[in-house]
Design a protein around this motif. Sequence first.
Motif, PDB file in Angstrom:
ATOM      1  N   UNK A  65       0.969  -1.192   0.032  1.00 45.66           N
ATOM      2  CA  UNK A  65      -0.193  -0.050   0.062  1.00 45.66           C
ATOM      3  C   UNK A  65       0.798   1.409   0.064  1.00 45.66           C
ATOM      4  N   UNK A  66       0.335   2.370  -0.366  1.00 41.30           N
ATOM      5  CA  UNK A  66       1.185   3.527  -0.427  1.00 41.30           C
ATOM      6  C   UNK A  66       1.569   4.009   1.186  1.00 41.30           C
ATOM      7  N   UNK A  67       0.749   3.681   2.110  1.00 42.54           N
ATOM      8  CA  UNK A  67       1.380   3.802   3.436  1.00 42.54           C
ATOM      9  C   UNK A  67       2.501   2.886   3.787  1.00 42.54           C
ATOM     10  N   UNK A  68       2.446   1.580   3.401  1.00 44.48           N
ATOM     11  CA  UNK A  68       3.609   0.755   3.438  1.00 44.48           C
ATOM     12  C   UNK A  68       5.035   1.085   2.736  1.00 44.48           C
ATOM     13  N   UNK A  69       4.625   1.739   1.642  1.00 47.10           N
ATOM     14  CA  UNK A  69       5.818   2.073   0.751  1.00 47.10           C
ATOM     15  C   UNK A  69       6.452   3.365   1.570  1.00 47.10           C
ATOM     16  N   UNK A  70       5.800   4.388   1.938  1.00 43.14           N
ATOM     17  CA  UNK A  70       6.241   5.679   2.833  1.00 43.14           C
ATOM     18  C   UNK A  70       6.962   5.186   3.823  1.00 43.14           C
ATOM     19  N   UNK A  71       6.439   4.125   4.661  1.00 45.10           N
ATOM     20  CA  UNK A  71       7.192   3.676   5.774  1.00 45.10           C
ATOM     21  C   UNK A  71       8.411   2.949   5.542  1.00 45.10           C
ATOM     22  N   UNK A  72       8.728   2.450   4.599  1.00 50.67           N
ATOM     23  CA  UNK A  72       9.843   1.825   4.010  1.00 50.67           C
ATOM     24  C   UNK A  72      10.700   2.891   3.472  1.00 50.67           C
ATOM     25  N   UNK A  73      10.240   3.577   2.743  1.00 49.38           N
ATOM     26  CA  UNK A  73      11.111   5.025   2.283  1.00 49.38           C
ATOM     27  C   UNK A  73      11.640   5.630   3.429  1.00 49.38           C
ATOM     28  N   UNK A  74      11.071   5.964   4.442  1.00 49.68           N
ATOM     29  CA  UNK A  74      11.348   6.584   5.782  1.00 49.68           C
ATOM     30  C   UNK A  74      12.649   6.009   6.637  1.00 49.68           C
ATOM     31  N   UNK A  75      12.530   4.581   6.304  1.00 46.24           N
ATOM     32  CA  UNK A  75      13.609   3.919   7.189  1.00 46.24           C
ATOM     33  C   UNK A  75      14.766   4.045   6.184  1.00 46.24           C
ATOM     34  N   UNK A  76      14.488   3.989   4.954  1.00 50.33           N
ATOM     35  CA  UNK A  76      15.974   4.223   4.141  1.00 50.33           C
ATOM     36  C   UNK A  76      16.961   5.087   4.594  1.00 50.33           C
ATOM     37  N   UNK A  77      16.576   6.266   5.134  1.00 47.90           N
ATOM     38  CA  UNK A  77      17.610   7.158   5.539  1.00 47.90           C
ATOM     39  C   UNK A  77      18.309   6.459   6.593  1.00 47.90           C
ATOM     40  N   UNK A  78      18.074   5.580   7.461  1.00 47.50           N
ATOM     41  CA  UNK A  78      18.741   5.279   8.679  1.00 47.50           C
ATOM     42  C   UNK A  78      19.479   3.973   8.303  1.00 47.50           C
ATOM     43  N   UNK A  79      19.697   3.467   7.135  1.00 47.79           N
ATOM     44  CA  UNK A  79      20.448   2.340   6.847  1.00 47.79           C
ATOM     45  C   UNK A  79      22.039   2.912   6.386  1.00 47.79           C
ATOM     46  N   UNK A  80      22.779   1.860   6.645  1.00 47.95           N
ATOM     47  CA  UNK A  80      24.399   2.201   6.315  1.00 47.95           C
ATOM     48  C   UNK A  80      24.285   2.610   4.912  1.00 47.95           C
ATOM     49  N   UNK A  81      25.132   3.814   4.848  1.00 44.18           N
ATOM     50  CA  UNK A  81      25.434   4.264   3.348  1.00 44.18           C
ATOM     51  C   UNK A  81      26.711   3.374   2.798  1.00 44.18           C
ATOM     52  N   UNK A  82      26.595   2.978   1.473  1.00 42.02           N
ATOM     53  CA  UNK A  82      27.540   2.211   0.790  1.00 42.02           C
ATOM     54  C   UNK A  82      28.389   3.273   0.090  1.00 42.02           C
ATOM     55  N   UNK A  83      29.324   2.980  -0.575  1.00 42.83           N
ATOM     56  CA  UNK A  83      30.201   3.831  -1.322  1.00 42.83           C
ATOM     57  C   UNK A  83      29.353   3.882  -2.759  1.00 42.83           C
ATOM     58  N   UNK A  84      29.081   5.077  -3.132  1.00 39.74           N
ATOM     59  CA  UNK A  84      28.578   5.265  -4.347  1.00 39.74           C
ATOM     60  C   UNK A  84      27.133   5.721  -3.976  1.00 39.74           C
ATOM     61  N   UNK A  85      26.447   5.615  -3.038  1.00 42.50           N
ATOM     62  CA  UNK A  85      25.299   5.992  -2.817  1.00 42.50           C
ATOM     63  C   UNK A  85      25.070   7.504  -2.334  1.00 42.50           C
TER      64      UNK A  85
END
Length: 85
Positions: A65-85
Motif C-alpha cells: 500500500x502507499x502507507x507501507x511504501x512511505x514507511x519503507x522510504x522513511x527507514x531508508x535514511x537510517x540504513x548504512x550508506x555504501x560507497x557510491x550511494x
Amino acid sequence: MPCSRRRLTGSTGRCARVERPLAYRIMPQTRSTPCVSVCTLDAAGRLCLGCGRTLEEIGAWPALSENERRAIMARLSTRPREAGR
C-alpha cells in the motif's frame, strides 16, 4: 507526427482521439518510489545501491500500500550508506 492518446483509424490514416476511462483520468497514476534507476546490488547482494531497498522490499513493492511504501522510504535514511550511494 504521432501524439499521445491518438491512433490511426481505417484506411484514411487520420488520427482519432482515444478517450481513457474516467477512473484512469481521475486516479493518480504515480506511486511513491525511492528508485533512481541505478539498479546495482551491494557486494553481499542484499541492498540496491541506487535506492537502498532490500531485494525483499523491491519484490514486494507492487503489492504494498502507499502507507507501507512511505514507511519503507522513511527507514531508508537510517540504513548504512555504501560507497557510491
